[in-house]
Design an enzyme around this catalytic site. Structure first.
Site, PDB file in Angstrom:
ATOM      1  N   SER A 189       0.855  -1.185   0.000  1.00 41.96           N
ATOM      2  CA  SER A 189       0.000   0.000   0.000  1.00 41.96           C
ATOM      3  C   SER A 189       0.888   1.229   0.000  1.00 41.96           C
ATOM      4  O   SER A 189       1.874   1.289   0.759  1.00 41.96           O
ATOM      5  CB  SER A 189      -0.917   0.005   1.226  1.00 41.96           C
ATOM      6  OG  SER A 189      -1.772   1.133   1.195  1.00 41.96           O
ATOM      7  N   GLU A 190       0.567   2.212  -0.832  1.00 40.23           N
ATOM      8  CA  GLU A 190       1.468   3.349  -1.031  1.00 40.23           C
ATOM      9  C   GLU A 190       1.647   4.215   0.207  1.00 40.23           C
ATOM     10  O   GLU A 190       2.582   5.017   0.282  1.00 40.23           O
ATOM     11  CB  GLU A 190       0.999   4.204  -2.204  1.00 40.23           C
ATOM     12  CG  GLU A 190      -0.319   4.908  -1.989  1.00 40.23           C
ATOM     13  CD  GLU A 190      -0.865   5.477  -3.282  1.00 40.23           C
ATOM     14  OE1 GLU A 190      -1.064   6.693  -3.327  1.00 40.23           O
ATOM     15  OE2 GLU A 190      -1.104   4.710  -4.232  1.00 40.23           O
TER      16      GLU A 190
END
Length: 212
Positions: free
Chosen positions: A47-48
């Site tokens: 997840s960024e």
């Protein structure tokens, strides 16, 4: 017209993610994919906002407000998972360390151009996020979206009318009507919703399709 449900779309995308892959799931529909990965298959979800080893959504009542994905939805962390700085997360994305990213889209062109951050409308709120970094940095780009807009216009077009996120970056498109591969000759139909005819699919698709 028969359509795949959003859950069926997510399960279909999950089917194509191989053992050992490092994968980013974009905001919106793609987040559902995490719930359909087979538990016996080791896949590393990124997840960024700084997670690696993200698991499926938590059971109701077991949410942790400090453990969220890039869309601010509660998630779980698998054994061995890690948190890290946002900058390190983007370095992973830009450095070619992700095997697959699954993104939503406003439009995808027949040559795999992607438009998913802005419609260009004066009152629209742009939302770049990490989409441009993912579109260029991931080894494969999957798009998961509805086949048509709410007004019935095709989201698969000869050329994108909206500002581009990436040029020629999309490898495969998953919609509620079909699975399409972007290849040198155009858009090849891999799979269609049950009961849907070729002529029906082509009629609601803005770009020319072909079958092998």
């Amino acid at each position: 017209m028969n359509r795949f449900s959003r859950e069926q779309m997510a399960a279909r995308v999950a089917q194509d993610i191989p053992e050992g892959a490092y994968v980013n799931l974009g905001i919106g529909l793609p987040t559902k994919v995490a719930n359909y990965l087979p538990p016996e298959r080791e896949v590393f979800l990124h997840s960024e906002n700084g997670l690696l080893g993200m698991g499926p959504a938590p059971a109701e009542g077991e949410e942790d407000d400090d453990l969220i994905n890039a869309g601010k939805q509660p998630v779980t962390l698998l054994t061995g998972g890690a948190y890290f700085h946002h900058a390190d997360s983007f370095a992973m994305m830009r450095g070619g360390h992700l095997d697959i990213c699954v993104l939503g889209a406003f439009q995808v062109s027949a040559t795999g151009d992607l438009a998913n951050w802005h419609t260009g409308a004066p009152d629209a709120i742009p939302a770049v996020g990490g989409a441009m970094d993912l579109a260029i940095g991931a080894k494969q780009v999957f798009v998961m979206m509805e086949h048509q807009t709410k007004s019935g216009e095709s989201k698969i077009v000869p050329q994108c009318a909206y500002p581009l996120t990436g040029i020629g970056c999309v490898n495969r498109i998953y919609t509620d009507l079909a699975v399409l591969d972007v290849v040198a000759g155009g858009l090849r139909v891999v799979e269609m919703a049950e009961g849907l005819s070729r002529s029906q699919l082509q009629e609601v698709t803005g770009a020319t399709l072909f079958w092998e």
